[in-house]
Scaffold this motif. Structure first.
Motif, PDB file in Angstrom:
ATOM      1  N   VAL A   1     174.696  39.707  24.384  1.00  0.00           N
ATOM      2  CA  VAL A   1     174.487  40.508  25.598  1.00  0.00           C
ATOM      3  C   VAL A   1     173.514  39.803  26.530  1.00  0.00           C
ATOM      4  CG1 VAL A   1     173.641  42.699  26.512  1.00  0.00           C
ATOM      5  CG2 VAL A   1     175.022  42.676  24.431  1.00  0.00           C
ATOM      6  N   LEU A   2     172.444  39.234  25.961  1.00  0.00           N
ATOM      7  CA  LEU A   2     171.454  38.539  26.787  1.00  0.00           C
ATOM      8  C   LEU A   2     172.084  37.363  27.519  1.00  0.00           C
ATOM      9  CD1 LEU A   2     168.553  38.283  27.696  1.00  0.00           C
ATOM     10  CD2 LEU A   2     168.022  37.088  25.570  1.00  0.00           C
ATOM     11  N   ARG A   3     173.026  36.696  26.869  1.00  0.00           N
ATOM     12  CA  ARG A   3     173.724  35.589  27.513  1.00  0.00           C
ATOM     13  C   ARG A   3     174.479  36.080  28.756  1.00  0.00           C
ATOM     14  NH1 ARG A   3     176.349  34.308  23.424  1.00  0.00           N
ATOM     15  NH2 ARG A   3     174.815  32.895  22.509  1.00  0.00           N
ATOM     16  N   SER A   4     175.107  37.252  28.644  1.00  0.00           N
ATOM     17  CA  SER A   4     175.824  37.820  29.790  1.00  0.00           C
ATOM     18  C   SER A   4     174.857  38.326  30.862  1.00  0.00           C
ATOM     19  CB  SER A   4     176.718  38.975  29.325  1.00  0.00           C
ATOM     20  OG  SER A   4     177.691  38.522  28.409  1.00  0.00           O
TER      21      SER A   4
ATOM     22  N   GLU B   1     168.221  32.713  17.923  1.00  0.00           N
ATOM     23  CA  GLU B   1     169.056  32.654  19.127  1.00  0.00           C
ATOM     24  C   GLU B   1     168.525  33.577  20.213  1.00  0.00           C
ATOM     25  OE1 GLU B   1     173.801  32.772  20.380  1.00  0.00           O
ATOM     26  OE2 GLU B   1     173.156  33.528  18.431  1.00  0.00           O
ATOM     27  N   THR B   2     168.143  34.806  19.829  1.00  0.00           N
ATOM     28  CA  THR B   2     167.596  35.746  20.807  1.00  0.00           C
ATOM     29  C   THR B   2     166.255  35.250  21.344  1.00  0.00           C
ATOM     30  OG1 THR B   2     168.643  37.552  19.593  1.00  0.00           O
ATOM     31  CG2 THR B   2     166.996  38.156  21.228  1.00  0.00           C
ATOM     32  N   ALA B   3     165.397  34.767  20.440  1.00  0.00           N
ATOM     33  CA  ALA B   3     164.088  34.262  20.862  1.00  0.00           C
ATOM     34  C   ALA B   3     164.246  33.068  21.804  1.00  0.00           C
ATOM     35  CB  ALA B   3     163.262  33.860  19.645  1.00  0.00           C
ATOM     36  N   ASP B   4     165.165  32.174  21.486  1.00  0.00           N
ATOM     37  CA  ASP B   4     165.387  30.975  22.296  1.00  0.00           C
ATOM     38  C   ASP B   4     165.835  31.342  23.706  1.00  0.00           C
ATOM     39  OD1 ASP B   4     165.693  28.036  22.543  1.00  0.00           O
ATOM     40  OD2 ASP B   4     167.826  28.519  22.727  1.00  0.00           O
ATOM     41  N   MET B   5     166.773  32.269  23.818  1.00  0.00           N
ATOM     42  CA  MET B   5     167.279  32.661  25.132  1.00  0.00           C
ATOM     43  C   MET B   5     166.207  33.402  25.931  1.00  0.00           C
ATOM     44  SD  MET B   5     171.204  33.731  24.365  1.00  0.00           S
ATOM     45  CE  MET B   5     171.543  33.774  26.099  1.00  0.00           C
ATOM     46  N   ALA B   6     165.432  34.249  25.248  1.00  0.00           N
ATOM     47  CA  ALA B   6     164.379  34.997  25.936  1.00  0.00           C
ATOM     48  C   ALA B   6     163.307  34.061  26.476  1.00  0.00           C
ATOM     49  CB  ALA B   6     163.770  36.025  24.986  1.00  0.00           C
ATOM     50  N   VAL B   7     162.888  33.105  25.668  1.00  0.00           N
ATOM     51  CA  VAL B   7     161.859  32.148  26.094  1.00  0.00           C
ATOM     52  C   VAL B   7     162.360  31.300  27.257  1.00  0.00           C
ATOM     53  CG1 VAL B   7     160.647  30.048  25.378  1.00  0.00           C
ATOM     54  CG2 VAL B   7     160.593  32.066  23.922  1.00  0.00           C
TER      55      VAL B   7
ATOM     56  N   GLN C   1     156.616  51.012  35.750  1.00  0.00           N
ATOM     57  CA  GLN C   1     155.728  50.426  36.732  1.00  0.00           C
ATOM     58  C   GLN C   1     156.395  49.279  37.481  1.00  0.00           C
ATOM     59  OE1 GLN C   1     153.301  53.200  36.239  1.00  0.00           O
ATOM     60  NE2 GLN C   1     152.757  51.602  37.647  1.00  0.00           N
ATOM     61  N   LEU C   2     157.258  48.533  36.809  1.00  0.00           N
ATOM     62  CA  LEU C   2     157.899  47.378  37.425  1.00  0.00           C
ATOM     63  C   LEU C   2     159.078  47.762  38.309  1.00  0.00           C
ATOM     64  CD1 LEU C   2     157.909  44.910  34.386  1.00  0.00           C
ATOM     65  CD2 LEU C   2     156.446  44.803  36.398  1.00  0.00           C
ATOM     66  N   LYS C   3     159.639  48.945  38.086  1.00  0.00           N
ATOM     67  CA  LYS C   3     160.846  49.366  38.801  1.00  0.00           C
ATOM     68  C   LYS C   3     160.603  49.388  40.306  1.00  0.00           C
ATOM     69  CE  LYS C   3     162.007  53.694  38.715  1.00  0.00           C
ATOM     70  NZ  LYS C   3     162.462  55.005  38.240  1.00  0.00           N
ATOM     71  N   SER C   4     161.478  48.754  41.053  1.00  0.00           N
ATOM     72  CA  SER C   4     161.377  48.771  42.522  1.00  0.00           C
ATOM     73  C   SER C   4     162.751  48.499  43.117  1.00  0.00           C
ATOM     74  CB  SER C   4     160.373  47.723  43.013  1.00  0.00           C
ATOM     75  OG  SER C   4     160.893  46.420  42.862  1.00  0.00           O
ATOM     76  N   GLU C   5     162.848  48.744  44.404  1.00  0.00           N
ATOM     77  CA  GLU C   5     164.132  48.586  45.098  1.00  0.00           C
ATOM     78  C   GLU C   5     164.520  47.123  45.259  1.00  0.00           C
ATOM     79  OE1 GLU C   5     161.558  50.255  46.214  1.00  0.00           O
ATOM     80  OE2 GLU C   5     162.151  52.371  46.184  1.00  0.00           O
ATOM     81  N   ILE C   6     163.541  46.213  45.146  1.00  0.00           N
ATOM     82  CA  ILE C   6     163.826  44.804  45.444  1.00  0.00           C
ATOM     83  C   ILE C   6     164.121  43.985  44.196  1.00  0.00           C
ATOM     84  CG2 ILE C   6     162.422  44.860  47.537  1.00  0.00           C
ATOM     85  CD1 ILE C   6     160.219  43.423  45.971  1.00  0.00           C
ATOM     86  N   ASP C   7     164.031  44.598  43.005  1.00  0.00           N
ATOM     87  CA  ASP C   7     164.249  43.852  41.772  1.00  0.00           C
ATOM     88  C   ASP C   7     165.461  44.379  41.011  1.00  0.00           C
ATOM     89  OD1 ASP C   7     162.062  42.068  41.919  1.00  0.00           O
ATOM     90  OD2 ASP C   7     160.687  43.638  41.270  1.00  0.00           O
ATOM     91  N   ASN C   8     166.186  43.457  40.392  1.00  0.00           N
ATOM     92  CA  ASN C   8     167.290  43.803  39.496  1.00  0.00           C
ATOM     93  C   ASN C   8     166.740  43.775  38.071  1.00  0.00           C
ATOM     94  OD1 ASN C   8     169.721  44.169  38.152  1.00  0.00           O
ATOM     95  ND2 ASN C   8     170.354  42.030  38.397  1.00  0.00           N
ATOM     96  N   ILE C   9     166.591  44.954  37.460  1.00  0.00           N
ATOM     97  CA  ILE C   9     166.037  45.059  36.114  1.00  0.00           C
ATOM     98  C   ILE C   9     167.158  45.427  35.149  1.00  0.00           C
ATOM     99  CG2 ILE C   9     164.342  46.207  34.654  1.00  0.00           C
ATOM    100  CD1 ILE C   9     162.708  46.825  37.109  1.00  0.00           C
ATOM    101  N   ILE C  10     167.287  44.660  34.072  1.00  0.00           N
ATOM    102  CA  ILE C  10     168.322  44.905  33.067  1.00  0.00           C
ATOM    103  C   ILE C  10     167.655  44.960  31.693  1.00  0.00           C
ATOM    104  CG2 ILE C  10     170.487  44.110  32.053  1.00  0.00           C
ATOM    105  CD1 ILE C  10     171.087  42.605  34.594  1.00  0.00           C
ATOM    106  N   THR C  11     168.028  45.951  30.892  1.00  0.00           N
ATOM    107  CA  THR C  11     167.503  46.046  29.529  1.00  0.00           C
ATOM    108  C   THR C  11     168.643  45.860  28.527  1.00  0.00           C
ATOM    109  OG1 THR C  11     167.833  48.440  29.166  1.00  0.00           O
ATOM    110  CG2 THR C  11     165.859  47.765  30.384  1.00  0.00           C
ATOM    111  N   VAL C  12     168.298  45.293  27.375  1.00  0.00           N
ATOM    112  CA  VAL C  12     169.228  45.157  26.249  1.00  0.00           C
ATOM    113  C   VAL C  12     168.559  45.857  25.072  1.00  0.00           C
ATOM    114  CG1 VAL C  12     170.577  43.581  24.840  1.00  0.00           C
ATOM    115  CG2 VAL C  12     169.912  42.910  27.160  1.00  0.00           C
TER     116      VAL C  12
END
Length: 576
Positions: free
Chosen positions: A380-383, A401-407, A342-353
């Motif tokens: 990976v999230l840092r990159s 570490e993952t929770a901290d970066m995500a928040v 639903q979020l996918k669109s031409e104007i957004d850069n979406i990245i999954t880890v």
């Protein structure tokens, strides 16, 4: 007065006013065509949209695969315009240019093409998929790229330097080939996998026992014993599976992971394969991902109406943290993939880890975690944060570490989606704090929490009312007033169930809830506030699905935790 496409579909009875409202909300945020939003949400198909437009506008529908287009016509509408407006020129007669359009109500596109070509435009209808295939087939992407390369500067003063390659030992494959490639073994392994696909299996378990090998299929969440194999074929069957998934067949002492694909008629199935040494030999698990089924849309996940619209409004926000929670096998990944579609669109850069990448999503950048190479969620999230993302999906929050970066990503202008292993929505807050997150950061970043479970769906072909519902008096107190079950038929292999459906608990984070979280309020007080706001628990949503005849009492009692239903009076007393 010209009707818009949403009004046309509504008038034809193909969508409801509520579905149109939800689609319009998402369309405003993501700037997609309304017809595309409706098809992505599963409220209408491309063919239904096309037929509705054809009937209302008295325009023909054409199949672009059956039409040969002259090169002179293609020169009139350049590829950039064809892709921008989703059109394809078909013919030119008497100064009138016929073009195929997925949305013939897009008058801006018609006016632009009329201005650029100097011809009157006669629109006909084709599906968006058909037009995109036609553009790729007739314009030729490779030719355009080659022409572009000829005009690019050579940049002779530029030079690339390669990093020192990571040492990688070559795979040594030896002796077991002959045994594993014997025709009977090939047929046996093929049969096990093909029959699993036909039975809608999600996972195949090949388990060595002391005197035999057991083959089990997981169907609709439950494992079923399918086949006993003689012990003598154990090594050759395991080796055959390793060969088709590029594993080392000589390594039997360490766990291994591999992938493979199966083509079966018009179906393509991805296989994720894992081996693990056990007491009686190597255990093999094969995860089957059937591409022909496609990914679930938000409308097919099973959200009740009380969740769909609030969730869509939250998805329209440009930043924040959205968490999907539940135990392993509760459908968290399915929900996250549905949201990403639903979020996918031409104007957004979406990245999954992800660990691992289960389904490949077109138009989304997906990265697989490989901890053996140092590619953890956190690293990976840092990159990823240096890749100018708009939307980030982190497959799972596992550590501080993952929770901290995500928040922090959610607080700095990104929309972040992730999953967490907790029992319900309220306990998720405590889990984040237990990981080491300061409560004020949790309260500031969270947009909503969605807890879920999967329960088996009653087979629609043999559904009957359950007149011998166990514990009737006790169940009525929980809100169950009627129940159904599957009698068993050929479609469901006499199990009474066919497929699974989600049970949900949705907690939007309001300003009052943010203050409670920031003040480290105990779970009991947060629950009291949540119940006073009318939030339904997992068990209450499951009860609704029992009353609607979607699932059974037994499924709910076994798989859905029953947090007791509190009255408003109890809530007020507790809050005081």
């Amino acid at each position: 007065m010209r009707l818009k496409i949403g009004e046309l579909l509504l008038k034809e009875g193909l969508i409801t006013e509520k579905q149109l409202e939800e689609a319009l909300t998402l369309q405003k945020a993501k700037k997609k065509r309304l017809g595309k939003v409706l098809t992505e949400m599963g409220y209408a198909t491309e063919q239904q949209v096309a037929r509705c437009l054809s009937h209302q506008l008295d325009l023909p529908i054409i199949n672009l695969r059956e039409i040969a287009i002259d090169k002179d016509l293609l020169a009139m509408v350049v590829q950039e315009d064809a892709e921008r407006y989703l059109v394809l020129p078909i013919s030119l007669d008497d100064k009138k240019l016929t073009i195929a359009m997925s949305d013939p109500l897009d008058h801006n596109a018609i006016d632009e093409i009329r201005f650029r070509t100097g011809y009157a435009v006669n629109p006909v209808i084709a599906t968006e998929t058909g037009i995109l295939e036609g553009i790729e087939r007739h314009y030729g992407v490779e030719d355009r790229v080659y022409d572009l390369m000829k005009s690019v500067n050579t940049y002779q003063d530029a030079e690339f330097y390669k990093e020192k390659p990571v040492d990688d030992k070559s795979v040594n494959v030896e002796s077991l080939y002959k045994l594993s490639e014997a025709p009977p073994i090939i047929k046996l392994v093929t049969m096990i996998i093909v029959e699993a696909v036909k039975m809608r299996t999600s996972d195949i378990h090949i388990e060595p026992r002391e005197d035999y090998v057991m083959v089990r299929y997981r169907v609709d969440g439950d494992l079923r014993d399918i086949l006993k194999l003689p012990k003598r074929v154990q090594d050759s069957v395991t080796s055959r599976i390793k060969i088709i998934s590029n594993m080392d067949i000589t390594n039997r002492r360490l766990p291994q992971d591999g992938t493979s694909k199966l083509r079966l008629s018009d179906r393509e199935v991805d296989m994720r394969i894992s081996t693990m040494p056990s007491l009686y030999g190597e255990k093999v698990v094969i995860r089957l991902l059937d591409r022909s089924k496609g990914l679930a849309t938000l409308s097919h996940v099973g959200f009740p109406d009380s969740i769909t619209m609030p969730l869509i409004k939250i998805l329209s926000q440009p930043q924040g943290f959205i968490l999907v929670t539940g135990p392993t096998g509760s459908g968290k990944s399915t929900t996250l993939y549905a949201i990403l579609q639903q979020l996918k669109s031409e104007i957004d850069n979406i990245i999954t880890v992800e660990d691992p990448v289960e389904y490949r999503l077109d138009g989304i950048n997906q990265v697989g975690v490989q901890e053996s190479y140092g590619l953890t969620f956190a690293s990976v999230l840092r990159s990823v944060l240096r890749q100018d993302p708009d939307i980030i999906m982190v497959g799972e929050i596992r550590d501080f570490e993952t929770a901290d970066m995500a928040v922090k990503a959610a607080l700095t202008g990104h929309l972040v989606l992730s999953s967490l292993h907790t029992n319900d929505t309220v306990s998720t807050v405590a889990r984040l704090v237990d990981l080491g997150m300061p409560p004020f950061l949790v309260s500031s970043s969270l947009n909503c929490i969605l807890a879920q479970r999967l329960v088996k769906r009653i087979c629609p072909n043999c559904k009957v009312e359950d007149k011998e519902m166990p514990g009737m008096v006790e169940l009525e107190a929980s809100g169950i007033i009627r129940a159904y079950k599957g009698a068993g038929c050929e479609s469901c292999h006499d199990t009474g169930y066919l497929g699974q459906v989600g049970v949900f608990e949705f907690l939007p984070v309001t300003n009052k809830l943010r203050r409670l979280i920031a003040r480290k309020a105990p779970e009991e007080k947060i629950w009291a506030h949540v119940r006073s706001e009318g939030i339904k628990t997992l068990f209450e949503d499951a009860v609704d699905k029992v009353n609607q005849g979607i699932t059974t009492v037994e499924e709910v009692m076994v798989k859905v935790p029953n947090i007791r239903t509190r009255t408003i009076t109890e809530v007020r007393d507790e809050a005081a």
